[in-house]
Design an enzyme around this catalytic site. Structure first.
Site, PDB file in Angstrom:
ATOM      1  N   ASP A  25      68.393  29.143  26.822  1.00 47.04           N
ATOM      2  CA  ASP A  25      67.986  29.633  25.671  1.00 47.04           C
ATOM      3  C   ASP A  25      67.620  31.225  25.891  1.00 47.04           C
ATOM      4  O   ASP A  25      66.485  31.204  26.691  1.00 47.04           O
ATOM      5  CB  ASP A  25      66.765  28.916  25.143  1.00 47.04           C
ATOM      6  CG  ASP A  25      66.209  29.795  23.856  1.00 47.04           C
ATOM      7  OD1 ASP A  25      66.846  30.782  23.409  1.00 47.04           O
ATOM      8  OD2 ASP A  25      65.463  29.041  23.280  1.00 47.04           O
ATOM      9  N   LYS A  87      67.092  41.623  23.555  1.00 44.34           N
ATOM     10  CA  LYS A  87      68.125  41.105  22.581  1.00 44.34           C
ATOM     11  C   LYS A  87      68.182  41.889  21.429  1.00 44.34           C
ATOM     12  O   LYS A  87      69.333  41.625  20.879  1.00 44.34           O
ATOM     13  CB  LYS A  87      67.535  39.632  22.581  1.00 44.34           C
ATOM     14  CG  LYS A  87      68.383  38.655  21.729  1.00 44.34           C
ATOM     15  CD  LYS A  87      68.007  37.187  21.760  1.00 44.34           C
ATOM     16  CE  LYS A  87      68.493  36.347  21.074  1.00 44.34           C
ATOM     17  NZ  LYS A  87      67.972  34.980  21.041  1.00 44.34           N
ATOM     18  N   GLU A 184      71.889  28.912  18.109  1.00 43.23           N
ATOM     19  CA  GLU A 184      70.523  28.251  18.510  1.00 43.23           C
ATOM     20  C   GLU A 184      70.115  27.210  17.380  1.00 43.23           C
ATOM     21  O   GLU A 184      69.554  25.849  17.871  1.00 43.23           O
ATOM     22  CB  GLU A 184      69.399  29.429  18.586  1.00 43.23           C
ATOM     23  CG  GLU A 184      69.883  30.216  19.714  1.00 43.23           C
ATOM     24  CD  GLU A 184      69.059  31.577  19.666  1.00 43.23           C
ATOM     25  OE1 GLU A 184      68.211  31.872  18.651  1.00 43.23           O
ATOM     26  OE2 GLU A 184      69.332  32.342  20.415  1.00 43.23           O
ATOM     27  N   ASP A 206      64.777  28.327  12.002  1.00 42.64           N
ATOM     28  CA  ASP A 206      64.533  28.997  13.213  1.00 42.64           C
ATOM     29  C   ASP A 206      63.894  30.494  13.201  1.00 42.64           C
ATOM     30  O   ASP A 206      64.721  31.390  12.975  1.00 42.64           O
ATOM     31  CB  ASP A 206      65.800  29.027  14.016  1.00 42.64           C
ATOM     32  CG  ASP A 206      65.409  29.388  15.386  1.00 42.64           C
ATOM     33  OD1 ASP A 206      64.340  30.003  16.041  1.00 42.64           O
ATOM     34  OD2 ASP A 206      66.422  29.348  16.319  1.00 42.64           O
TER      35      ASP A 206
HETATM   36  N1  LIG Z   1      50.815  30.364  18.070  1.00 41.40           N
HETATM   37  C1  LIG Z   1      51.489  31.364  17.621  1.00 41.40           C
HETATM   38  N2  LIG Z   1      51.317  31.751  16.479  1.00 41.40           N
HETATM   39  C2  LIG Z   1      52.219  32.662  15.971  1.00 41.40           C
HETATM   40  N3  LIG Z   1      53.052  33.256  16.550  1.00 41.40           N
HETATM   41  C3  LIG Z   1      53.733  32.637  17.683  1.00 41.40           C
HETATM   42  C4  LIG Z   1      52.688  31.813  18.401  1.00 41.40           C
HETATM   43  N4  LIG Z   1      53.131  31.289  19.495  1.00 41.40           N
HETATM   44  C5  LIG Z   1      54.321  32.132  19.791  1.00 41.40           C
HETATM   45  N5  LIG Z   1      54.313  32.970  18.738  1.00 41.40           N
HETATM   46  C6  LIG Z   1      55.394  33.989  18.424  1.00 41.40           C
HETATM   47  O1  LIG Z   1      56.743  33.259  18.475  1.00 41.40           O
HETATM   48  C7  LIG Z   1      57.670  34.260  18.880  1.00 41.40           C
HETATM   49  C8  LIG Z   1      58.381  33.767  20.373  1.00 41.40           C
HETATM   50  O2  LIG Z   1      59.095  32.663  19.650  1.00 41.40           O
HETATM   51  P1  LIG Z   1      60.392  32.106  20.675  1.00 41.40           P
HETATM   52  O3  LIG Z   1      59.746  31.959  21.879  1.00 41.40           O
HETATM   53  O4  LIG Z   1      60.858  30.719  19.833  1.00 41.40           O
HETATM   54  O5  LIG Z   1      61.144  33.197  20.457  1.00 41.40           O
HETATM   55  P2  LIG Z   1      62.316  33.643  21.088  1.00 41.40           P
HETATM   56  O6  LIG Z   1      63.297  32.351  21.286  1.00 41.40           O
HETATM   57  O7  LIG Z   1      62.465  34.487  22.622  1.00 41.40           O
HETATM   58  O8  LIG Z   1      63.153  34.694  20.230  1.00 41.40           O
HETATM   59  P3  LIG Z   1      64.685  34.587  19.420  1.00 41.40           P
HETATM   60  O9  LIG Z   1      64.801  33.280  19.045  1.00 41.40           O
HETATM   61  O10 LIG Z   1      64.212  35.389  18.252  1.00 41.40           O
HETATM   62  O11 LIG Z   1      65.423  35.290  20.155  1.00 41.40           O
HETATM   63  C9  LIG Z   1      56.740  35.611  19.457  1.00 41.40           C
HETATM   64  O12 LIG Z   1      56.882  36.755  18.620  1.00 41.40           O
HETATM   65  C10 LIG Z   1      55.417  35.103  19.505  1.00 41.40           C
HETATM   66  O13 LIG Z   1      54.451  35.893  19.377  1.00 41.40           O
HETATM   67 MG   LIG Z   2      64.577  31.295  20.243  1.00 44.03          MG
END
Ligand SMILES: Nc1ncnc2c1ncn2[C@@H]1O[C@H](COP(=O)(O)OP(=O)(O)OP(=O)(O)O)[C@@H](O)[C@H]1O
Ligand SMILES: [Mg+2]
Lengths: 622, 177
Positions: A25, A87, A184, A206
């Site tokens: 991922d 990204k 995803e 998502d």
């Molecule tokens: N407890 C929380 N409350 C609100 N937001 C959160 C919390 N924990 C994580 N996040 C937010 O979730 C986001 C990251 O999520 P995730 O890891 O699913 O994204 P990613 O997979 O890296 O991104 P994408 O799928 O868009 O490429 C960040 O913006 C982070 O600040």
């Molecule tokens: Mg993601």
């Protein structure tokens, strides 16, 4: 090998021969790698026991590269060389980058895709992403104790062709064999669906760090059928941080800060946002370079109200996806929540209100995508066991078309078509004696070409001179199972052809990739050379083995002369594999691949025929 | 010696060549074929086999989409029968039908302009039921009292309705964003 698979396609002929495959991922904020172990999908942790790798890359002046948590900690001291959320720039030109003023980077507007100027020179988002993937590859190889056969890399469902191609290029650059690009939300549905034996129509919502996807899927007896997908490739948790950051500047009445301050304040905003998912208020405290201090408190309701428009922005794609699927909100059996940003209570509430039911949060929104990708990787690598006999039918998110007279976009393949898909359209010349025709391939839903994304331009030359309207030019669009497009044009009376894999305007050219790989080799020295040789040898051995099995099983489909030719090519491949010349092995591989094309086709047809139970073969032999 | 990739979807899906179709059988057969040919099933095999799988899966998808939708299936039946429906050019429709089309179009554009989502959805439902009537006619003209020229004319009418359907969808989408 292959004949056994004719009756049970996708299953390994020799089950003991487990191939190492992973799902990755590659997230805006966090990246993960997972694999299937003893039939169970697990995330692979780093040395500190953490599954999530922050998607942050720092380039050091001494030529070193740091990835992950350590890089993240340096973002406010070395913002220009520390790349976060890369990204968002994949497959994007400068004009497409949102909130450019609040990024600390020094952008170079290179043709096709932006570059970021660092101490190590300009870096393309593809190279930066490759560093993240390389880190995960090393983690996986160390943990699994061998080289990977391949990887499934996930992409937002709403990624367009340029963004997908860029992701595939990054994986290639990281030395990964890409088994498939997987959407995803689809990956999440696989993980959820298989674990819960779910049946019915589900929505996957998502909201990650930088992207938003909504997919509607029908799950029936081991088939995952995506009915429609929609989203916004530039909407995610980052935007909530940005809103809170702007609010803070406003409240504290301070000027737009320096690059360091900007990073610091953004980081504090993100922490406050995350805290607000559990607490009713959160502090934003930050000392700026100028000596000024920001000292604010933000309440949950205040935060919800300043970001309400972002939440609402996710609902328009949800409605569109439902309409494309021909369904209403009440037809949805369950809503699977994916992505860290779905932890925000006001997001969960908006989704619950929209669908009239509480969303499903009984899975880890951070890991579910990687876990699903691992299952798919395991199946694609040929490790499928009999109880993993599921099938995935996905779609393209955006329509593909051609520019026609007057700058209008003519759709050739509509959005939400099940892939793989091909469509042909005929055109003709509009001038007497016209010998060339130009094509402009675009992606998007808008009527005007200027509102769509330009994917590629190419020309068909050498059309024999005819009167206007006499030539018949057939343009064929083919989208493969990765969702990647290739386009070919052919003049039907003369057979003149031109084709492109859509790459030139946004992806990297093959030369660029070769160049980057080469400079990678120069750094790593002989080690990489040896690895490349070993990889070719493994490929060679595998193909030789597959071909021998095929000959043993279906040799009767071949004329003696054809068989002799294949055996000759096989001998050449064996000899090349025994040597140490990478180029020679590659040549022999290609030659055997080409030389067995007709044979493979005949075998595939045989398998289809055996599948047509009760169907008389001669009925099909038209 | 090989199966012609480009011939008869009805044979591929083991269905009789008719307008009325057994949807359940079509879907079952579709999944059965994809289980065999889908590129995911061949991802670990050499290039040539992967390419062939791509072609086959593409063909199976195309066949499924063609047989599944009434309009596409009707056009395909005409095509197989060698009837040139001259679909894009021959627009000689009855004045009554054209009049009706104008009225529909006006209603859609008025509702769009007024931002009236409910009215658009109402029009959508009315259009759907009008289309169903036309589809019933097609079943008769293809299967019961075969008359391909009349079927071609009816197919043209259905195309108008489908175009309208798209316009309503687009209007709704535009109002939403
Ligand atoms: N407890 C929380 N409350 C609100 N937001 C959160 C919390 N924990 C994580 N996040 C937010 O979730 C986001 C990251 O999520 P995730 O890891 O699913 O994204 P990613 O997979 O890296 O991104 P994408 O799928 O868009 O490429 C960040 O913006 C982070 O600040
Ligand atoms: Mg993601």
């Amino acid at each position: 090998m292959a004949l056994l698979q004719l009756s049970e396609p996708g299953m390994s002929a020799e089950p003991h021969q487990h191939r190492l495959a992973v799902g990755i991922d590659l997230g805006t904020t966090n990246s993960l790698v997972a694999t299937v172990r003893n039939g169970i999908s697990v995330c692979l942790n780093d040395a500190d026991g953490r599954a999530m790798l922050p998607s942050v890359v720092r380039y050091l002046a001494d030529g070193g590269v740091v990835v992950g948590r350590e890089a993240m900690q340096a973002q406010s001291i070395d913002p220009r060389n520390t790349i976060t959320s890369v990204k968002r720039f994949m497959g994007r030109g400068l004009k497409d980058v949102t909130h450019i003023e609040s990024t600390p980077y020094d952008f170079v507007d290179a043709p096709g895709m932006v570059r970021l100027r660092t101490v190590q020179g300009p870096k393309s988002p593809v190279e930066v992403s490759a560093e993240i993937l390389k880190n995960l590859r090393q983690r996986a190889e160390a943990s699994l104790g061998g080289e990977l056969t391949g990887a499934v890399i996930t992409v937002p469902a709403y990624f367009d062709d340029a963004q997908r191609q860029a992701t595939k290029d990054a994986a290639g650059l990281a030395g990964l064999n890409v088994l498939r690009l997987l959407n995803e939300p689809t990956a999440a549905a696989i993980a959820y669906g298989l674990d819960n034996a779910a049946e019915g129509v589900y929505a996957v919502y998502d909201l990650g760090g930088g992207t938003f996807d909504i997919s509607i899927l029908r799950l029936t007896r081991g088939v995952f059928e995506v009915l429609a997908t929609n989203g916004d490739a530039a909407l995610g948790g980052d935007d909530f941080d940005h809103r809170l950051f702007c609010w803070s500047l406003d409240q504290a009445r301070i000027q737009p800060p320096s690059a360091q301050d900007l990073r610091r304040l953004l980081a504090r905003s993100r922490e406050a946002k995350e805290l607000l998912s559990h607490a009713s208020e959160a502090p934003i405290v930050c000392k700026l370079g100028s000596g000024e201090e920001v000292n604010l408190t933000v309440g949950r309701d205040e935060f919800a109200s300043i970001t309400d428009n972002l939440v609402r922005k996710t609902l328009a794609p949800v409605r569109k996806a439902l309409r494309d699927a021909g369904l209403r909100a009440e037809d949805i059996k369950g809503v699977v929540m994916v992505g860290g940003a779905t932890r925000m209570p006001h997001v969960q509430k908006a989704v619950a209100d929209f669908f009239g039911q509480e969303p499903l949060t009984n899975l880890d929104p951070d890991k579910v995508v990687a876990l699903g990708a691992a299952k798919q990787a395991n199946a694609l690598a040929g490790n499928r066991s009999a109880d993993e006999d599921w099938l995935l039918l996905d779609v393209i998110p955006l329509s593909l078309g051609l520019e026609t007279m007057g700058g209008l976009a003519e759709k050739v393949i509509p959005r939400n078509s099940t892939i793989p898909v091909a469509r042909a359209q005929e055109f003709t010349t509009y001038k007497d004696g016209q010998t060339a025709m130009a094509f402009h391939v675009v992606q998007g839903e808008r009527e005007l070409v200027s509102d769509c994304r330009s994917l590629a331009r190419f020309e068909l030359r050498g059309i024999p001179p005819m009167v206007a309207g006499a030539a018949r030019i057939r343009v064929t669009f083919q989208v493969d199972a990765d969702g990647l497009l290739s386009v070919a044009a052919r003049e039907m009376s003369s057979g003149v052809e031109a084709s492109v894999t859509v790459k030139p305007s946004y992806g990297l050219t093959d030369d660029e990739i070769a160049e980057m790989l080469k400079s990678g080799f120069d750094h790593a020295g002989d080690d990489m050379g040896a690895r490349a040789l070993r990889e070719q040898q493994v490929d060679g051995e595998r193909l030789a083995e597959a071909t021998r099995h095929a000959l043993a099983a279906d040799g009767e489909l071949l004329e003696p002369a054809a068989r002799e030719k294949i055996e000759g090519l096989l001998g050449e491949l064996d000899a090349a594999v025994a040597g140490s010349d990478v180029g020679k092995i590659k040549q022999a591989l290609t030659a055997l691949n080409r030389g067995t094309e007709d044979f493979a086709a005949a075998r595939m047809d045989k398998s289809i025929r055996s599948a047509l139970a009760g169907q008389k073969i001669d009925q099909l032999e038209v | 010696m090989s199966i012609d990739l480009h011939k008869d979807y009805f044979a591929l899906f083991e269905l009789p060549r008719s307008y009325r179709i057994d949807r359940e059988a079509l879907e079952r057969r579709y999944l059965q074929l994809q289980q065999q040919v889908h590129p995911d099933r061949h991802a670990h095999l050499p290039d040539a086999e992967r390419r062939r799988a791509l072609q086959w899966a593409t063909r199976v998808n195309e066949g499924f989409q063609t047989l599944r939708r009434s309009l596409a299936r009707a056009r395909y039946l005409l095509d197989l029968a060698g009837v040139d429906a001259a679909l894009e050019t021959n627009t000689a429709m009855s004045p009554e039908f054209l009049m009706e089309q104008m009225e529909w179009r006006e209603a859609v554009s008025e509702a769009h302009q007024a931002g009236d989502v409910d009215e658009l959805e109402h029009l959508h439902r009315r259009l759907r039921s009008a289309a169903l009537t036309v589809e019933d006619e097609l079943a008769v003209l293809f299967d019961d009292r075969p008359d391909l020229d009349a079927a071609a004319e009816t197919v043209r009418r259905l195309m108008f309705l489908e175009k309208l359907d798209q316009e309503i969808d687009e209007a709704l989408a535009a109002l939403e964003s």
